[in-house]
Design a protein around this motif. Sequence first.
Motif, mmCIF file in Angstrom:
data_model
loop_
_atom_site.group_PDB
_atom_site.id
_atom_site.type_symbol
_atom_site.label_atom_id
_atom_site.label_comp_id
_atom_site.label_asym_id
_atom_site.label_seq_id
_atom_site.Cartn_x
_atom_site.Cartn_y
_atom_site.Cartn_z
ATOM 1 N N THR A 258 0.922 -1.253 0.001
ATOM 2 C CA THR A 258 -0.084 0.139 -0.112
ATOM 3 C C THR A 258 0.765 1.339 0.171
ATOM 4 O O THR A 258 0.293 2.236 -0.007
ATOM 5 N N GLN A 259 2.187 1.195 0.239
ATOM 6 C CA GLN A 259 2.996 2.317 0.171
ATOM 7 C C GLN A 259 3.159 2.927 -1.420
ATOM 8 O O GLN A 259 2.746 2.323 -2.296
ATOM 9 N N PRO A 260 3.543 4.126 -1.439
ATOM 10 C CA PRO A 260 3.655 4.630 -2.797
ATOM 11 C C PRO A 260 4.910 4.217 -3.404
ATOM 12 O O PRO A 260 5.781 3.950 -2.630
ATOM 13 N N VAL A 261 4.791 4.112 -4.622
ATOM 14 C CA VAL A 261 6.256 3.583 -5.260
ATOM 15 C C VAL A 261 7.295 4.477 -5.038
ATOM 16 O O VAL A 261 8.434 3.819 -5.329
ATOM 17 N N ALA A 262 7.135 5.678 -4.921
ATOM 18 C CA ALA A 262 8.153 6.514 -4.193
ATOM 19 C C ALA A 262 9.049 5.900 -3.328
ATOM 20 O O ALA A 262 10.293 6.342 -3.325
ATOM 21 N N SER A 263 8.557 5.107 -2.464
ATOM 22 C CA SER A 263 9.378 4.815 -1.253
ATOM 23 C C SER A 263 10.082 3.409 -1.843
ATOM 24 O O SER A 263 11.280 3.261 -0.890
ATOM 25 N N CYS A 264 10.182 3.183 -2.922
ATOM 26 C CA CYS A 264 11.044 1.777 -3.439
ATOM 27 C C CYS A 264 11.618 2.095 -4.672
ATOM 28 O O CYS A 264 12.599 1.389 -5.320
ATOM 29 N N MET A 265 11.270 3.122 -5.354
ATOM 30 C CA MET A 265 11.738 3.431 -6.427
ATOM 31 C C MET A 265 13.413 3.861 -6.554
ATOM 32 O O MET A 265 13.794 4.299 -5.662
ATOM 33 N N THR A 266 14.165 3.570 -7.800
ATOM 34 C CA THR A 266 15.519 4.215 -7.888
ATOM 35 C C THR A 266 15.314 5.694 -8.373
ATOM 36 O O THR A 266 14.777 5.869 -9.484
ATOM 37 N N ARG A 267 15.958 6.622 -7.162
ATOM 38 C CA ARG A 267 15.668 7.841 -7.815
ATOM 39 C C ARG A 267 16.997 8.512 -8.609
ATOM 40 O O ARG A 267 16.672 9.276 -9.391
ATOM 41 N N ASP A 268 18.432 7.755 -8.409
ATOM 42 C CA ASP A 268 19.144 8.137 -9.231
ATOM 43 C C ASP A 268 19.313 7.263 -10.542
ATOM 44 O O ASP A 268 20.004 6.281 -10.564
ATOM 45 N N VAL A 269 18.482 7.762 -11.589
ATOM 46 C CA VAL A 269 18.462 7.177 -12.568
ATOM 47 C C VAL A 269 19.447 7.189 -13.816
ATOM 48 O O VAL A 269 19.840 8.462 -14.095
ATOM 49 N N LEU A 270 20.233 6.159 -14.073
ATOM 50 C CA LEU A 270 21.184 6.296 -15.255
ATOM 51 C C LEU A 270 20.053 6.264 -16.616
ATOM 52 O O LEU A 270 19.131 5.652 -16.771
ATOM 53 N N TYR A 271 20.683 7.343 -17.464
ATOM 54 C CA TYR A 271 19.911 7.479 -18.777
ATOM 55 C C TYR A 271 20.812 7.042 -19.942
ATOM 56 O O TYR A 271 22.017 6.948 -19.722
ATOM 57 N N ALA A 272 20.096 7.068 -20.902
ATOM 58 C CA ALA A 272 20.776 6.643 -22.288
ATOM 59 C C ALA A 272 20.576 8.080 -23.020
ATOM 60 O O ALA A 272 19.492 8.519 -22.912
ATOM 61 N N GLU A 273 21.363 8.427 -24.201
ATOM 62 C CA GLU A 273 21.036 9.433 -25.115
ATOM 63 C C GLU A 273 20.995 8.807 -26.405
ATOM 64 O O GLU A 273 21.517 7.754 -26.770
ATOM 65 N N PRO A 274 20.141 9.405 -27.393
ATOM 66 C CA PRO A 274 19.941 8.756 -28.685
ATOM 67 C C PRO A 274 21.223 8.468 -29.501
ATOM 68 O O PRO A 274 21.179 7.454 -30.032
ATOM 69 N N GLY A 275 22.100 9.292 -29.344
ATOM 70 C CA GLY A 275 23.319 9.055 -29.992
ATOM 71 C C GLY A 275 24.465 8.178 -29.506
ATOM 72 O O GLY A 275 25.786 7.884 -30.254
ATOM 73 N N GLU A 276 24.170 7.705 -28.389
ATOM 74 C CA GLU A 276 24.991 6.516 -27.967
ATOM 75 C C GLU A 276 24.982 5.258 -28.419
ATOM 76 O O GLU A 276 23.963 4.651 -29.078
ATOM 77 N N THR A 277 26.170 4.488 -28.552
ATOM 78 C CA THR A 277 26.401 3.190 -29.002
ATOM 79 C C THR A 277 25.708 2.189 -28.080
ATOM 80 O O THR A 277 25.825 2.256 -26.985
#
Length: 142
Positions: free
Chosen positions: A68-87
């Motif tokens: 019943t907890q909000p997902v904010a309580s378990c999500m990963t906040r420090d998100v790694l991203y990809a950019e469109p030009g990456e291989t």
Amino acid sequence: MLVSQILKTKGDLVFTVTPNDTVAAVAALLHARRVGALVVLDGDRVAGIVSERDIVRIVAEGGAANLTQPVASCMTRDVLYAEPGETIDSLLARMTDRRVRHLPVCKDDRLLGIVSIGDLVKWKISEVEAEADNLKAYIATG
């Protein structure tokens, strides 16, 4: 091969939730959509990412009451991203090093899509097979 090329073929559909959605609702959506992670959006901004592992961890720590907890309580906040030009190779290395399976693809803080380790491996195998076919054809023509 670039991430943008993968998204052109795969599409840009990203399943998202909000930080206030319950862990139970997110678990149900992961199951219904047959995906391993969902991007958590706060308005148009990526606030985090939640994976099956995050759900298992919060339930293991506090039992069914944590559903019943909000997902904010378990999500990963420090998100790694990809950019469109990456291989593919650079993303495979980053994902292996950081032990993540999903990367949201963003440009200028705008969510463009998501790639999984499975997507990248599939494309890498296609590249290697195409290269092997080309070498076989080259050798056969003498």
